[in-house]
Motif scaffolding. Structure first.
Motif, PDB file in Angstrom:
ATOM      1  N   UNK A 163      -5.124  39.275 -32.394  1.00 32.42           N
ATOM      2  CA  UNK A 163      -5.295  39.428 -31.012  1.00 32.42           C
ATOM      3  C   UNK A 163      -6.821  39.414 -30.702  1.00 32.42           C
ATOM      4  N   UNK A 164      -7.160  39.128 -29.545  1.00 32.79           N
ATOM      5  CA  UNK A 164      -8.781  39.241 -29.317  1.00 32.79           C
ATOM      6  C   UNK A 164      -9.153  40.689 -29.554  1.00 32.79           C
ATOM      7  N   UNK A 165      -8.318  41.653 -29.218  1.00 30.30           N
ATOM      8  CA  UNK A 165      -8.831  42.963 -29.565  1.00 30.30           C
ATOM      9  C   UNK A 165      -9.435  43.263 -30.953  1.00 30.30           C
ATOM     10  N   UNK A 166      -8.415  42.737 -31.846  1.00 31.17           N
ATOM     11  CA  UNK A 166      -8.958  42.899 -33.404  1.00 31.17           C
ATOM     12  C   UNK A 166     -10.112  42.288 -33.616  1.00 31.17           C
ATOM     13  N   UNK A 167     -10.376  40.977 -32.910  1.00 34.40           N
ATOM     14  CA  UNK A 167     -11.770  40.295 -33.334  1.00 34.40           C
ATOM     15  C   UNK A 167     -12.615  41.175 -32.820  1.00 34.40           C
ATOM     16  N   UNK A 168     -12.663  41.581 -31.499  1.00 34.70           N
ATOM     17  CA  UNK A 168     -13.783  42.354 -30.726  1.00 34.70           C
ATOM     18  C   UNK A 168     -13.970  43.702 -31.512  1.00 34.70           C
ATOM     19  N   UNK A 169     -12.998  44.043 -32.234  1.00 34.51           N
ATOM     20  CA  UNK A 169     -13.151  45.516 -32.834  1.00 34.51           C
ATOM     21  C   UNK A 169     -14.092  45.162 -34.028  1.00 34.51           C
ATOM     22  N   UNK A 170     -14.108  44.083 -34.551  1.00 36.01           N
ATOM     23  CA  UNK A 170     -15.084  43.729 -35.919  1.00 36.01           C
ATOM     24  C   UNK A 170     -16.564  43.491 -35.372  1.00 36.01           C
ATOM     25  N   UNK A 171     -16.747  43.575 -34.141  1.00 36.38           N
ATOM     26  CA  UNK A 171     -18.197  42.851 -33.465  1.00 36.38           C
ATOM     27  C   UNK A 171     -18.953  44.508 -33.262  1.00 36.38           C
ATOM     28  N   UNK A 172     -19.884  44.743 -34.258  1.00 33.55           N
ATOM     29  CA  UNK A 172     -20.571  46.060 -33.842  1.00 33.55           C
ATOM     30  C   UNK A 172     -21.384  46.102 -32.384  1.00 33.55           C
ATOM     31  N   UNK A 173     -21.750  47.209 -31.802  1.00 31.85           N
ATOM     32  CA  UNK A 173     -22.398  47.243 -30.593  1.00 31.85           C
ATOM     33  C   UNK A 173     -23.847  46.478 -31.033  1.00 31.85           C
ATOM     34  N   UNK A 174     -24.197  46.839 -31.999  1.00 34.76           N
ATOM     35  CA  UNK A 174     -25.781  46.491 -32.246  1.00 34.76           C
ATOM     36  C   UNK A 174     -25.829  44.805 -32.274  1.00 34.76           C
ATOM     37  N   UNK A 175     -24.676  44.112 -32.299  1.00 35.95           N
ATOM     38  CA  UNK A 175     -24.805  42.644 -32.445  1.00 35.95           C
ATOM     39  C   UNK A 175     -24.349  42.172 -30.820  1.00 35.95           C
ATOM     40  N   UNK A 176     -24.225  42.791 -30.126  1.00 33.74           N
ATOM     41  CA  UNK A 176     -24.128  42.411 -28.647  1.00 33.74           C
ATOM     42  C   UNK A 176     -25.257  42.300 -27.731  1.00 33.74           C
ATOM     43  N   UNK A 177     -25.828  41.364 -27.299  1.00 29.11           N
ATOM     44  CA  UNK A 177     -26.847  41.283 -26.239  1.00 29.11           C
ATOM     45  C   UNK A 177     -26.771  41.694 -24.855  1.00 29.11           C
TER      46      UNK A 177
END
Length: 696
Positions: A88-102
């Motif tokens: 699911x997209x939730x599983x993918x988003x769960x692997x993206x750390x906050x520090x990687x989001x602009x």
């Protein structure tokens, strides 16, 4: 009463035109942009935590269908949709750390260069460049009140940003031990008590999974994305039923055991390339293979006399190969055109063997369409056009032409081909900067579930559903009108009215088959089977709101409300009477409350869910499920330990009870001769979860 509650909720939303200032959020036309600082009060660890706090938005994972066209979620990452279907997209988003989001962008209408895919609102997660190396770790322990089991869950991932290449590797280990506790009593047709039952289901499933993804950009601005994920699931389930006579004496013991094993492996590749400033292309390839097997036993042990044991061995192998190509042309500032084609091969091979032993040894039990293979070859041509008619009006139109051939072999032999046109049009009008109207009309053709072509058995419910090779897809015309009002970046209200007209509604219908041709006359039996039951219609009213509560004295608090009212009509194939769609509740209401105490590094909240009853209809019985009480969860969270988020959740602490009334008939339901009624109360059980999360 439910309508009054629903209306009161909508009225509360309208009465709260709050415009709380958010220095870290801004609006530019159809795009609301949330900087990372906007989410600081929520102490997010991953991109999923950030999106969960975007007011007026909820994640939609898309339809679970074959092919790629309708399976995309309403979340983009760096402007691109994710092609995987096993995650699911939730599983993918769960692997993206906050520090990687602009930044996080909420896009509220079709924008040039953004793949909206017919959706009116999408989130775009823009990743930061040169984010370096970052990792996330989540560890939790679940305590299941009904069984006393404690099950762990561990999710970990690491991302490396190496110039033009980003690599993410992750894994997870989960266990689930949710129990089911049930009390039942059975009456005869006159209402006299026949027996009572005390039932308990204990289960434990274990699932380790892995995932890896790589995205790299080339000097010609093209991009290649690869992903691979897979896992193994092992499950054990024990279902015990103690049946007693009205006086309390034990009548029998029924024990149903299941040992299951499943595997999944999926890989995707996406290549995108701009040819000119206005022309670009994309190729997506997906390969998926899943397996499942189970060995079940149902033992019937009476208090007196001999018993019996039935054995069920089932296997399922299914897979998919899909290729999709798209060419996008930004004609000018007012027009863009997308054309493409998709082809897919899907298969499912299902086997079911049944043996019964009454004390003299196992004997095979025949079942129609128990062993079969279904294969579909499907192709689709599509074109879509976006017209920016004015600064306030956007029109998106599309046309898809699908051709598919479904071939079934094994116990049933059948080959059929289908051709379906699927037009669509969506008009978006920005009445003001805060108010938006959306009107859409589309024709949807459902995909047939391969599982409906094979027979299945439920020993604990004494139910058999046989496969139906004559099933055809349901066709639906769907029109909707949506009104959205936003008060700044934090408060919003959306009301959507949708109406559907359907042909060939998929449901269960009675089918009579020959079970013994050696007798005179031949012996027949009537089973339930998936089938088409004619035309139907449904009307929905959706309300979704995000309500900041600062102005009523709850500083740092927000209430999210989501509700639905639904009316549906279809003709029952057994009785000929009008009824609602099977499994369609008339209403649904959920609320989520959160309050942040930023200085104390503390937050707390609760969740509420309730819905109307659901029902199911078979040839000789009917069932009604009622939620006796809502499901209510509560949680508390702290970030007092630097870099770590700790949360304690008490789920379903009331706890909620689900009730079922099952009515049995002599012969057909159409004759209305009631032979008995079964009443069941199912305690869904509570659970307590302790979670620790952090980034590195």
């Amino acid at each position: 009463m439910r309508l009054k509650l629903f209306a009161a909720t909508a009225a509360l939303c309208i009465a709260m035109p709050l415009h709380a200032a958010a220095q870290e959020a801004s609006q530019d036309g159809a795009v609301l942009t949330y900087a990372p600082g906007y989410f600081d009060a929520y102490s997010p660890v991953t991109a999923l935590d950030m999106i969960a706090q975007v007011p007026g938005f909820s994640i939609d994972n898309g339809a679970q269908v074959r092919g790629l066209a309708d399976t995309f979620a309403n979340v983009l990452i760096d402007g691109e949709r994710q092609s995987t279907k096993s995650e699911s997209i939730q599983q993918i988003l769960q692997r993206i750390p906050v520090a990687s989001v602009e930044r996080v962008e909420l896009i509220r209408q079709v924008v040039a260069g953004v793949d909206m895919r017919g959706q009116t609102r999408v989130i775009n997660v823009v990743l930061a460049e040169d984010a370096g190396v970052s990792s996330t770790l989540e560890v939790s322990a679940d305590y299941w009140v009904g069984s006393g089991l404690i099950t762990p869950e561990v999710i970990a991932s690491t991302s490396w940003d190496m110039g033009n290449t980003r690599l993410t590797v992750g894994g997870e280990f989960t266990q689930n031990g949710a129990p089911l506790l049930r009390d039942e009593y059975l009456q005869d047709g006159a209402g006299a008590l026949i027996e009572t039952r005390s039932e308990r289901t204990s289960r434990l499933s274990t699932s380790p999974r892995f995932n890896a993804s790589l995205t790299t950009r080339f000097d010609d601005e093209s991009r290649l994305s690869l992903s691979l994920n897979g896992g193994v699931t092992d499950g054990v389930e024990r279902d015990r039923s103690l049946a007693a006579l009205p006086g309390g004496a034990l009548d029998r013991v029924e024990l149903y055991t299941t040992d299951s094993h499943g595997t999944s492996l999926e890989g995707t590749a996406t290549y995108e390339r701009p040819f000119t400033e206005s022309l670009s292309g994309q190729l997506v390839f997906l390969n998926r293979d899943d397996t499942y097997s189970s060995d079940d036993a149902f033992t019937f042990t009476p208090a007196t006399g001999s018993g019996s044991t039935s054995y069920y061995a089932s296997t399922v192998d299914d897979g998919e190969r899909a290729l999709r190509g798209t060419l996008t042309w930004e004609v000018n500032d007012h027009h863009s055109l997308e054309i493409g084609a998709e082809t897919a091969l899907n298969y499912l091979e299902s086997g079911l063997e049944i043996m019964e032993d009454t004390g003299t040894g196992p004997v095979a039990v025949p079942l129609p369409v128990a062993n079969t293979r279904v294969e579909e070859q499907r192709s689709e041509l599509f074109v879509s056009h976006v017209w920016q008619a004015s600064e306030a009006v956007t029109v998106e139109s599309g046309f898809r032409l699908e051709h598919s051939t479904i071939e079934q072999t094994g116990d049933a032999q059948r080959s059929r081909s289908f051709d379906y046109p699927k037009p669509s049009i969506t008009l978006t009008w920005d009445q003001t900067a805060e108010t938006q109207w959306t009107v859409s009309l589309e024709r949807e053709v459902s995909q047939l579930s391969f599982g409906q072509f094979a027979s299945e058995v439920s020993p604990t419910e004494s139910q058999v559903v046989i496969g139906n090779p004559e099933l055809v897809p349901s066709k639906v015309w769907r029109g909707s009108v949506a009104w959205e009002r936003r008060w700044g970046p934090e408060a919003s209200l959306t009301i959507t009215l949708t109406h559907e007209r359907a042909e060939d509604v998929n449901d269960l219908r009675p089918v009579t088959v020959v079970v013994d041709s050696t007798t005179t006359p031949v012996t027949t039996a009537t089973f339930d089977a998936p089938g088409n039951i004619g035309n139907g219609q449904r009307t929905y009213l959706f309300v979704e709101a995000a309500i900041p509560l600062d102005r009523i004295g709850l500083s740092g608090a927000r209430l999210d409300v989501s509700g639905m009212l639904r009316d549906s009509q279809v003709t029952d194939p057994t009785t000929g009477e009008t009824r609602r769609y099977m499994g369609n509740e008339d209403w649904r209401l959920s609320m989520d409350f959160r309050q942040n105490f930023t200085e104390q590094k503390l937050a707390w909240g609760w969740g509420y869910y309730n819905q109307g009853n659901e029902d199911a209809f078979r040839y000789d019985q009917s069932m009604v499920w009622t939620y006796g009480s809502p499901q209510v969860d509560a949680w508390i969270e702290t970030t007092a330990i630097d870099g770590m988020t700790l949360r304690l959740t008490w789920g379903d602490f009331l706890p909620s009870v689900r009730e079922r009334e099952r009515t049995f008939y002599t012969g057909s339901r159409a004759d209305n001769i009631v032979s008995g009624r079964e009443f069941q109360q199912q305690d869904l059980g509570g659970y307590i979860i302790a979670t620790a999360r952090r980034t590195f």
